[in-house]
Design an enzyme around this catalytic site. Structure first.
Site, PDB file in Angstrom:
ATOM      1  N   ARG A  34       0.822  -1.220   0.000  1.00  0.00           N
ATOM      2  CA  ARG A  34       0.000   0.000   0.000  1.00  0.00           C
ATOM      3  C   ARG A  34       0.860   1.276   0.000  1.00  0.00           C
ATOM      4  O   ARG A  34       0.447   2.288  -0.545  1.00  0.00           O
ATOM      5  CB  ARG A  34      -0.939  -0.017   1.219  1.00  0.00           C
ATOM      6  CG  ARG A  34      -1.910   1.152   1.281  1.00  0.00           C
ATOM      7  CD  ARG A  34      -2.936   0.936   2.392  1.00  0.00           C
ATOM      8  NE  ARG A  34      -3.554   2.154   2.862  1.00  0.00           N
ATOM      9  CZ  ARG A  34      -4.755   2.597   2.463  1.00  0.00           C
ATOM     10  NH1 ARG A  34      -5.443   1.903   1.590  1.00  0.00           N
ATOM     11  NH2 ARG A  34      -5.254   3.708   2.946  1.00  0.00           N
ATOM     12  N   ILE A  60      -7.323   8.152  -0.995  1.00  0.00           N
ATOM     13  CA  ILE A  60      -7.266   6.690  -1.041  1.00  0.00           C
ATOM     14  C   ILE A  60      -8.074   6.273   0.180  1.00  0.00           C
ATOM     15  O   ILE A  60      -7.851   6.765   1.286  1.00  0.00           O
ATOM     16  CB  ILE A  60      -5.808   6.170  -1.015  1.00  0.00           C
ATOM     17  CG1 ILE A  60      -5.763   4.635  -0.903  1.00  0.00           C
ATOM     18  CG2 ILE A  60      -4.964   6.775   0.098  1.00  0.00           C
ATOM     19  CD1 ILE A  60      -4.340   4.036  -1.060  1.00  0.00           C
ATOM     20  N   SER A  61      -9.046   5.381  -0.021  1.00  0.00           N
ATOM     21  CA  SER A  61      -9.953   5.029   1.076  1.00  0.00           C
ATOM     22  C   SER A  61      -9.214   4.323   2.211  1.00  0.00           C
ATOM     23  O   SER A  61      -8.132   3.758   2.023  1.00  0.00           O
ATOM     24  CB  SER A  61     -11.070   4.124   0.577  1.00  0.00           C
ATOM     25  OG  SER A  61     -11.720   4.707  -0.519  1.00  0.00           O
ATOM     26  N   GLN A  62      -9.848   4.354   3.365  1.00  0.00           N
ATOM     27  CA  GLN A  62      -9.365   3.650   4.553  1.00  0.00           C
ATOM     28  C   GLN A  62      -9.243   2.145   4.235  1.00  0.00           C
ATOM     29  O   GLN A  62     -10.123   1.587   3.577  1.00  0.00           O
ATOM     30  CB  GLN A  62     -10.434   3.885   5.610  1.00  0.00           C
ATOM     31  CG  GLN A  62     -10.251   3.233   6.922  1.00  0.00           C
ATOM     32  CD  GLN A  62     -11.448   3.548   7.830  1.00  0.00           C
ATOM     33  OE1 GLN A  62     -12.343   4.316   7.465  1.00  0.00           O
ATOM     34  NE2 GLN A  62     -11.458   2.952   8.996  1.00  0.00           N
TER      35      GLN A  62
END
Ligand code: SAH
Length: 213
Positions: A34, A60-62
């Site tokens: 990530r 960028i999402s959790q």
């Protein structure tokens, strides 16, 4: 031990504690790096369980949110998946890791699409095609799809997307107003959508022809 691997393992523990059980999703999160998908200045926060800015007012999402959506999609190895809202390319990378087939992902902001391609290359993910386009129109060329994922808040499932979904296919999208949405999973049965509400989330808006104007 590799410090980043350690961080990924901790991230997975957090995601598991929220209730995500799908082994393929957890394995993909362990393998996909990530930190290669977040801007340099946030790299030390890449494995924290919150969204991060990626520029152009987008995030960028959790990790948990992404894991939850991917689990809801019930991904299988040979699924053909269309993703709307590439963002950093991280969720596309996870899907690609799980399905092993080609993943199609569309992004409406050209510089983010380019950056996502770069990120995917660095992460050595080869089976993702990033398309710079309004994803609310779907991607007719490669349709129909087994699964469709929408990564931004929409007023309802965009019609072209449900049209391009296979019979018995699954679509997952955050649906609702601009400030809070309900994650909705729907299975296409003939012309009908069998919907299930999965809980509240907050997303950036889906713009475009069948999104917010
Ligand atoms: N899951 C992604 C985050 C996506 S954020 C990740 O892992 O990074 C949502 C993205 O949807 C944003 O990049 C935004 O630009 C994009 N978007 C919004 N409307 C869109 C549309 N109509 N078509 C394609 N992308 C869109």
């Amino acid at each position: 031990m590799d410090k980043l691997l350690e961080k990924r393992k901790l991230m997975i523990e957090v995601v598991k504690n929220y209730g995500v059980k799908n082994k393929n999703v957890l394995q993909a999160m362990l393998k996909v790096h990530r930190h290669l998908f977040v801007p340099k200045e946030f790299q030390d926060q890449a494995y924290e369980d919150y969204p991060l800015h990626i520029g152009h007012n987008q995030t960028i999402s959790q990790p948990y949110t992404i894991a939850f959506m991917l689990e809801s999609l019930e991904l299988k190895k040979d699924d053909k998946v269309l993703e709307i809202g590439t963002g950093s390319g991280y969720s596309a990378a996870l899907i690609a890791y799980i399905t092993k087939t080609k993943v199609y992902t569309s992004e409406i902001i050209s510089s983010l699409a380019l950056k996502a391609e770069e990120n995917l290359k660095r992460a050595k993910i080869k089976n993702v095609e990033v398309i710079y386009a309004d994803g609310t129109l779907g991607l007719k060329k490669y349709s129909p799809y087994d699964k469709i994922l929408v990564n931004a808040a929409c007023p309802d499932f965009p019609e072209p997307l449900t049209e391009q979904l296979k019979n018995n296919g699954i679509i997952v999208a955050p649906i609702g107003g601009l400030f809070s949405q309900e994650m909705v999973k729907a299975k296409k049965i003939g012309k009908r959508l069998e919907r299930k509400n999965l809980g509240s989330f907050i997303f950036v808006p889906l713009v475009g022809e069948f999104g917010w104007k």
